[in-house]
Design a protein around this motif. Structure first.
Motif, PDB file in Angstrom:
ATOM      1  N   GLY A   1       0.806  -1.216   0.000  1.00 15.58           N
ATOM      2  CA  GLY A   1       0.000   0.000   0.000  1.00 15.58           C
ATOM      3  C   GLY A   1       0.837   1.265   0.000  1.00 15.58           C
TER       4      GLY A   1
ATOM      5  N   TRP B   1       1.699   2.300  -3.547  1.00 11.71           N
ATOM      6  CA  TRP B   1       0.566   2.916  -4.222  1.00 11.71           C
ATOM      7  C   TRP B   1       0.310   4.320  -3.695  1.00 11.71           C
ATOM      8  CZ3 TRP B   1      -1.663   1.397  -8.561  1.00 11.71           C
ATOM      9  CH2 TRP B   1      -1.487   0.067  -8.977  1.00 11.71           C
TER      10      TRP B   1
ATOM     11  N   MET C   1     -11.177   4.307  -1.971  1.00 14.91           N
ATOM     12  CA  MET C   1      -9.923   4.559  -1.267  1.00 14.91           C
ATOM     13  C   MET C   1     -10.051   4.271   0.223  1.00 14.91           C
ATOM     14  SD  MET C   1      -8.066   7.741  -3.176  1.00 14.91           S
ATOM     15  CE  MET C   1      -6.509   7.169  -2.504  1.00 14.91           C
TER      16      MET C   1
ATOM     17  N   TRP D   1      -9.724   0.603   0.544  1.00 11.18           N
ATOM     18  CA  TRP D   1      -8.326   0.234   0.272  1.00 11.18           C
ATOM     19  C   TRP D   1      -7.442   0.519   1.480  1.00 11.18           C
ATOM     20  CZ3 TRP D   1      -4.281   4.008  -0.775  1.00 11.18           C
ATOM     21  CH2 TRP D   1      -3.063   3.423  -1.102  1.00 11.18           C
TER      22      TRP D   1
ATOM     23  N   THR E   1      -5.493  -2.365   3.475  1.00 16.20           N
ATOM     24  CA  THR E   1      -4.032  -2.292   3.557  1.00 16.20           C
ATOM     25  C   THR E   1      -3.570  -2.356   5.008  1.00 16.20           C
ATOM     26  OG1 THR E   1      -3.924  -0.961   1.530  1.00 16.20           O
ATOM     27  CG2 THR E   1      -2.015  -0.893   3.003  1.00 16.20           C
TER      28      THR E   1
END
Length: 464
Positions: free
Chosen positions: A228, A231, A447, A450, A454
């Motif tokens: 993560g 990213w 998001m 995510w 993560t």
């Protein structure tokens, strides 16, 4: 029929009816000078986007985050998510034809507060951006004198501070001249800069480190894509390099000529900045590996590498003068874009003249930027052991602008009806409208999921 007449009559009546504060800025909008054409807008936005975000920041971010894996994550983030948000911000600026605060005020009273938050972010980013622009000016001056130094020697004294002051004052002078001065600078800068970069890439391709640089670009550790953190840096760079969530696009969009095809113009800008970012990597990393340097050198990577390159090449004075001169011009154009965001907000919201607004903003820059400048002087100002400049770049230039861009897109997409945005896109197809609203409305949810996943995987030690 009535609806068509309303749409065709332009956005001024919509703004005046929807926003009570729109009328108080009518005199400002009437005095606004637009870009002379769509190509002029593209050149100006490309110059603002290319700047240091590509030539300085992309190589060092790539060097610190795994090379090829970072490039893959960056390209996916850029074209799947960030470009639609870019188009949305430009369109929103064109719709309101006002500064960043005025544009965000479209979504309600909270939007005005959020607009000032965006202006503040841009103020902080531009404060340290001007310091780096000062480095490029200093290296240009040294190249003219034939005394180009490695970065440790350059920063041994107070060069960072003095050149920061010089650049800030020069920026104030250009800003008083207005949009036309920025446009002229951009038209001259972009073609010459691209030619010089391509020339240096050709030179780099003949060095022993070219093969290692190719491996660094193309050998992707796919396991790193499950990280993560990678990213987060990739999205941060994509948002940073296209100036998402910083008011640049909203402000520049407010000066767009009526016949501009917004998606096409934004795609050209995104493609240009991506090409320059990748070329910057190909320009720097072959020399990094040739000279046995570490790719994760940090924010001063380009300034550590290139002086040594020019010295080893024995190219004479002309090449370093040309390169660092253009490097300064690219950095300076990006600095102007950031300053223009803040100046436009201060001038229009407080009903000040351009000269007064520029004076106030430059004074703020001199105060804020001094901390970053002093972090690369003998005083070595730091935060938790790191230079102030690098801390600000990691925070304001990473997670904060991701938050700003995502929240700003959500506000536009949830509170501005789609057909309003469609009227200013300059295209009849609804494909872009659909894609923009799909990304803008649901990206915050995606998001959030995510981030939670993560964190959960990290806690369970499932990320390799």
């Amino acid at each position: 029929m009535a609806e068509n007449r309303h749409l065709n009559s332009g956005v001024h009546r919509y703004s005046a009816r929807r926003f009570p504060l729109a009328n108080q800025h009518e005199f400002i909008r009437e005095s606004r000078r637009q870009w002379s054409s769509e190509p002029a807008f593209v050149a100006s936005m490309a110059a603002a986007s290319v700047g240091l975000g590509n030539l300085w920041r992309f190589p060092y971010m790539m060097g610190e985050n795994g090379g090829g894996a970072f490039v893959v994550a960056y390209l996916l983030a850029l074209f799947v998510v960030v470009v639609p948000i870019m188009i949305l911000e430009v369109a929103a600026g064109r719709l309101s034809q006002g500064n960043t605060v005025h544009t965000y005020r479209q979504v309600g009273r909270f939007g005005g507060v959020y607009g000032w938050f965006v202006v503040f972010i841009t103020l902080v980013i531009t404060s340290y951006y001007l310091v780096i622009t000062g480095w490029t000016l200093g290296y240009t001056v040294d190249a003219v004198r034939g005394q180009t130094q490695v970065f440790d020697d350059f920063s041994a004294g107070y060069n960072s501070l003095w050149y920061f002051f010089a650049v800030a004052m020069l920026a104030g002078f250009v800003l008083v001249r207005g949009v036309k001065a920025i446009e002229l600078l951009s038209k001259i800068l972009m073609p010459v800069l691209l030619v010089v970069i391509v020339g240096l890439v050709i030179v780099a391709s003949r060095t022993p480190g070219w093969g290692e640089a190719k491996d660094f670009f193309f050998q992707v550790d796919w396991r790193r894509l499950a990280d993560g953190t990678l990213w987060a840096f990739a999205f941060g760079q994509a948002f940073y390099t296209l100036a998402i969530g910083q008011g640049y696009l909203v402000t520049y969009g407010s000066f767009i000529p009526r016949k501009t095809h917004v998606p096409r113009a934004c795609l050209v800008v995104a493609g240009t900045e991506t090409a320059v970012a990748l070329l910057a990597g190909w320009m720097i990393f072959p020399f990094v590996f040739t000279f046995g340097m570490a790719p994760d050198e940090g924010s001063q990577l380009a300034f550590v590498t290139l002086p040594r390159v020019f010295d080893e090449m024995g190219s004479g004075a002309w090449l370093p003068i040309l390169f660092f001169g253009l490097f300064f011009a690219a950095a300076f154009s990006s600095s102007l874009a950031g300053l223009k965001v803040v100046v436009a907000a201060v001038a229009e919201e407080f009903r000040l003249s351009d000269r007064a607004a520029v004076s106030i903003v430059i004074a703020l820059m001199l105060i804020l930027g001094s901390a970053s400048a002093l972090s690369f002087t003998p005083m070595e100002w730091t935060i938790a052991g790191e230079p102030v400049l690098e801390v600000l770049d990691r925070l304001a230039g990473g997670n904060v602008i991701i938050f700003s861009g995502v929240v700003g897109a959500a506000l536009f997409c949830w509170f501005i009806p789609p057909h309003r945005i469609r009227t200013v896109l300059g295209t009849e197809t609804r494909w872009w409208e659909w894609r923009i609203y799909l990304v803008g409305r649901y990206l915050p949810l995606v998001m959030s999921i995510w981030i939670v996943l993560t964190y959960a995987f990290a806690q369970l030690d499932l990320v390799p």
